[in-house]
Scaffold this active site. Structure first.
Site, PDB file in Angstrom:
ATOM      1  N   PHE A  72       4.322 -18.894  -1.510  1.00  0.00           N
ATOM      2  CA  PHE A  72       4.356 -17.303  -1.406  1.00  0.00           C
ATOM      3  C   PHE A  72       3.121 -16.910  -0.393  1.00  0.00           C
ATOM      4  CE2 PHE A  72       7.339 -16.266  -4.475  1.00  0.00           C
ATOM      5  CZ  PHE A  72       7.100 -16.955  -5.830  1.00  0.00           C
ATOM      6  N   TYR A  75       0.611 -13.053   4.514  1.00  0.00           N
ATOM      7  CA  TYR A  75       0.440 -11.605   4.956  1.00  0.00           C
ATOM      8  C   TYR A  75       1.955 -11.014   5.118  1.00  0.00           C
ATOM      9  CZ  TYR A  75      -4.431 -12.353   5.760  1.00  0.00           C
ATOM     10  OH  TYR A  75      -5.752 -12.931   5.733  1.00  0.00           O
ATOM     11  N   ASN A  91      -2.825 -17.016   9.967  1.00  0.00           N
ATOM     12  CA  ASN A  91      -2.382 -17.135   8.356  1.00  0.00           C
ATOM     13  C   ASN A  91      -1.130 -17.557   8.154  1.00  0.00           C
ATOM     14  OD1 ASN A  91      -3.754 -16.428   5.707  1.00  0.00           O
ATOM     15  ND2 ASN A  91      -1.680 -15.281   5.735  1.00  0.00           N
ATOM     16  N   TYR A 140       5.756 -10.338  11.715  1.00  0.00           N
ATOM     17  CA  TYR A 140       5.890 -10.692  10.298  1.00  0.00           C
ATOM     18  C   TYR A 140       7.154 -11.228  10.153  1.00  0.00           C
ATOM     19  CZ  TYR A 140       7.448 -10.610   5.573  1.00  0.00           C
ATOM     20  OH  TYR A 140       7.722 -10.996   4.280  1.00  0.00           O
ATOM     21  N   ASN A 169      15.558  -6.755  -0.705  1.00  0.00           N
ATOM     22  CA  ASN A 169      14.354  -5.696  -0.878  1.00  0.00           C
ATOM     23  C   ASN A 169      13.805  -5.978  -2.307  1.00  0.00           C
ATOM     24  OD1 ASN A 169      15.631  -4.888   1.530  1.00  0.00           O
ATOM     25  ND2 ASN A 169      14.180  -3.047   1.353  1.00  0.00           N
TER      26      ASN A 169
HETATM   27  C1  WQD Z   1      13.752   0.821   2.587  1.00  0.00           C
HETATM   28  C2  WQD Z   1      14.457   2.097   3.021  1.00  0.00           C
HETATM   29  C3  WQD Z   1      13.618   3.230   4.611  1.00  0.00           C
HETATM   30  C4  WQD Z   1       9.861   4.507   2.608  1.00  0.00           C
HETATM   31  C5  WQD Z   1      10.844  -4.091   3.806  1.00  0.00           C
HETATM   32  C6  WQD Z   1       9.896  -4.695   4.639  1.00  0.00           C
HETATM   33  C7  WQD Z   1       9.392  -5.803   4.183  1.00  0.00           C
HETATM   34  C8  WQD Z   1      10.305  -6.764   3.645  1.00  0.00           C
HETATM   35  C9  WQD Z   1      11.600  -6.042   2.913  1.00  0.00           C
HETATM   36  C10 WQD Z   1       9.232  -8.744   2.563  1.00  0.00           C
HETATM   37  C11 WQD Z   1      14.638   2.241   4.466  1.00  0.00           C
HETATM   38  C12 WQD Z   1      13.353   4.231   3.242  1.00  0.00           C
HETATM   39  C13 WQD Z   1      10.958   3.968   2.980  1.00  0.00           C
HETATM   40  C14 WQD Z   1       9.748   5.997   2.443  1.00  0.00           C
HETATM   41  C15 WQD Z   1      12.049   6.101   3.304  1.00  0.00           C
HETATM   42  N1  WQD Z   1       9.641  -7.535   2.540  1.00  0.00           N
HETATM   43  N2  WQD Z   1      12.087   4.819   3.106  1.00  0.00           N
HETATM   44  N3  WQD Z   1      10.953   6.651   2.562  1.00  0.00           N
HETATM   45  O1  WQD Z   1      11.986  -1.413   5.519  1.00  0.00           O
HETATM   46  O2  WQD Z   1      14.145  -2.081   4.106  1.00  0.00           O
HETATM   47  O3  WQD Z   1      12.024  -3.805   4.252  1.00  0.00           O
HETATM   48  O4  WQD Z   1      11.196  -4.812   2.564  1.00  0.00           O
HETATM   49  O5  WQD Z   1       9.806  -9.722   3.293  1.00  0.00           O
HETATM   50  O6  WQD Z   1       8.275  -5.476   3.203  1.00  0.00           O
HETATM   51  O7  WQD Z   1      10.740  -4.926   5.985  1.00  0.00           O
HETATM   52  O8  WQD Z   1      11.833  -1.638   2.924  1.00  0.00           O
HETATM   53  O9  WQD Z   1      11.040   0.063   1.275  1.00  0.00           O
HETATM   54  O10 WQD Z   1      10.158   0.127   3.744  1.00  0.00           O
HETATM   55  O11 WQD Z   1      12.493   0.945   3.167  1.00  0.00           O
HETATM   56  O12 WQD Z   1      13.309   6.786   3.220  1.00  0.00           O
HETATM   57  O13 WQD Z   1       8.767   6.389   2.147  1.00  0.00           O
HETATM   58  O14 WQD Z   1      13.682   3.107   2.469  1.00  0.00           O
HETATM   59  O15 WQD Z   1      13.758   4.088   5.785  1.00  0.00           O
HETATM   60  O16 WQD Z   1      15.957   2.870   4.779  1.00  0.00           O
HETATM   61  P1  WQD Z   1      12.564  -2.262   4.223  1.00  0.00           P
HETATM   62  P2  WQD Z   1      11.276  -0.158   2.737  1.00  0.00           P
END
Ligand code: WQD
Length: 327
Positions: A72, A75, A91, A140, A169
């Site tokens: 796991f 970063y 990293n 990333y 997610n």
């Molecule tokens: C989800 C949805 C935003 C915050 C992340 C990262 C990365 C990866 C998978 C590990 C989107 C919307 C978000 C907010 C919002 N993890 N949103 N207001 O971007 O799909 O992916 O998770 O690998 O961490 O890439 O996740 O939770 O940031 O966004 O409207 O304050 O919620 O636009 O549609 P994301 P998220």
């Protein structure tokens, strides 16, 4: 059987470590505690250190009789990776390559790797299958794809075998509300929704409602962290059973919008979620959710928890741990 878990003091790592132990496996956790929490490791054997320390990794493998690894440690802040690429390549990529080198020298041949659906970037079609063209849109995501490729070459040139799990997610917390995400720094949606519901933050900013989706807000595949943990155990069992190397999506196969999350949170918690619609966040695809048929076919794994479970466990965790493990 002893499983080495790198990054096992983190959100997904700690919950997965607990599940791996429940299968009767011995474990040893290696974590720098840079982002993880010692309390999240509980009474599991623990070594504070870096996966890049090849002598340390070889010593742990020999002293603990390590047979398999779940990797796991990395970063994972997308935004930070674009501001400081060197930190992420050093990293995540160099560290992983040193880890694999040490494992190979120690005769450890089975690796489950924490990858990401981020390698797909903005998918042309949804649900996304593993044969979709990788289209990394962040440093990333690129680091995760590079590590996948490194494992593939180890698999072709040595007796090492791997399972790469491309997480969609990850969300929610442990059912007993003792393990969860450290929410102080997370930029992810569900921590932000919880804070708004609890009045710990101003109104939730909804990043756009003009997407080509059913209600105009972004659509994602939210998978409960405990379902994600069970996918890792299924992957370990696959490799222990002489299964071949493979890369699988880990998601529910269902798309859920930001408004769905807001509405479900209000139903489950009884709290209003104040929100305001603002502009889109750069790089956000309209929709990204998994086709999980390959992992189901290969491992017999399917998620069992609902969106309501995600929200209920997240709320129980955050309302008792507003500052993560330090509260
Ligand atoms: C989800 C949805 C935003 C915050 C992340 C990262 C990365 C990866 C998978 C590990 C989107 C919307 C978000 C907010 C919002 N993890 N949103 N207001 O971007 O799909 O992916 O998770 O690998 O961490 O890439 O996740 O939770 O940031 O966004 O409207 O304050 O919620 O636009 O549609 P994301 P998220």
């Amino acid at each position: 059987m002893t499983t080495l878990i790198t990054g096992g003091a983190g959100y997904i790592g700690s919950i997965t470590t607990r599940l791996i132990r429940s299968t009767g496996r011995a474990v040893v956790v290696l974590d720098t505690l840079e982002n993880g929490h010692r309390t999240a490791v509980g009474d599991a054997p623990f070594v504070q250190g870096d996966v890049a320390d090849t002598e340390l990794v070889e010593r742990i493998c020999k002293e603990h009789g390590v047979d398999e690894v779940v990797h796991f440690a990395a970063y994972k802040a997308v935004g930070e990776s674009m501001e400081n690429p060197s930190k992420y390549f050093q990293n995540n990529v160099t560290g992983s390559q040193k880890l694999f080198d040490a494992l190979h020298r120690a005769g450890v041949e089975r690796v489950v790797f924490s990858s990401t659906a981020g390698v797909y970037g903005t998918p042309d079609t949804v649900p996304v299958r593993e044969d979709a063209e990788p289209r990394c849109e962040s440093v990333y995501a690129e680091t995760k794809l590079m590590i996948e490729k490194t494992l593939s070459w180890y698999s072709r040139t040595t007796s090492m075998r791997h399972v790469c799990l491309r997480y969609f997610n990850a969300a929610g917390a442990s059912s007993d509300a003792t393990l969860g995400e450290d929410w102080r720094f997370s930029q992810n949606l569900i921590p932000h929704v919880m804070k708004a519901a609890m009045g710990h933050a101003p109104a939730l900013k909804v990043f756009g409602n003009d997407f080509p989706t059913p209600d105009g807000t972004g659509v994602r595949d939210y998978i409960h962290v405990e379902d994600l943990a069970s996918a890792h155990v299924a992957a370990l069992d696959h490799l222990a059973g002489k299964g071949a190397s493979i890369t699988c999506n880990v998601g529910t196969g269902f798309g859920t919008s930001v408004m769905d999350i807001i509405n479900t949170t209000e139903q489950v918690t009884g709290q209003k979620v104040p929100y305001e619609i603002v502009g889109r966040r750069a790089g956000d695809p309209a929709a990204c959710y998994a086709d999980p048929s390959l992992i189901t076919k290969t491992f017999g794994w399917s998620p069992t928890r609902s969106l309501e479970d995600i929200i209920a466990t997240a709320y129980a965790w955050h309302s008792t741990h507003p500052a993560g493990h330090d509260s």
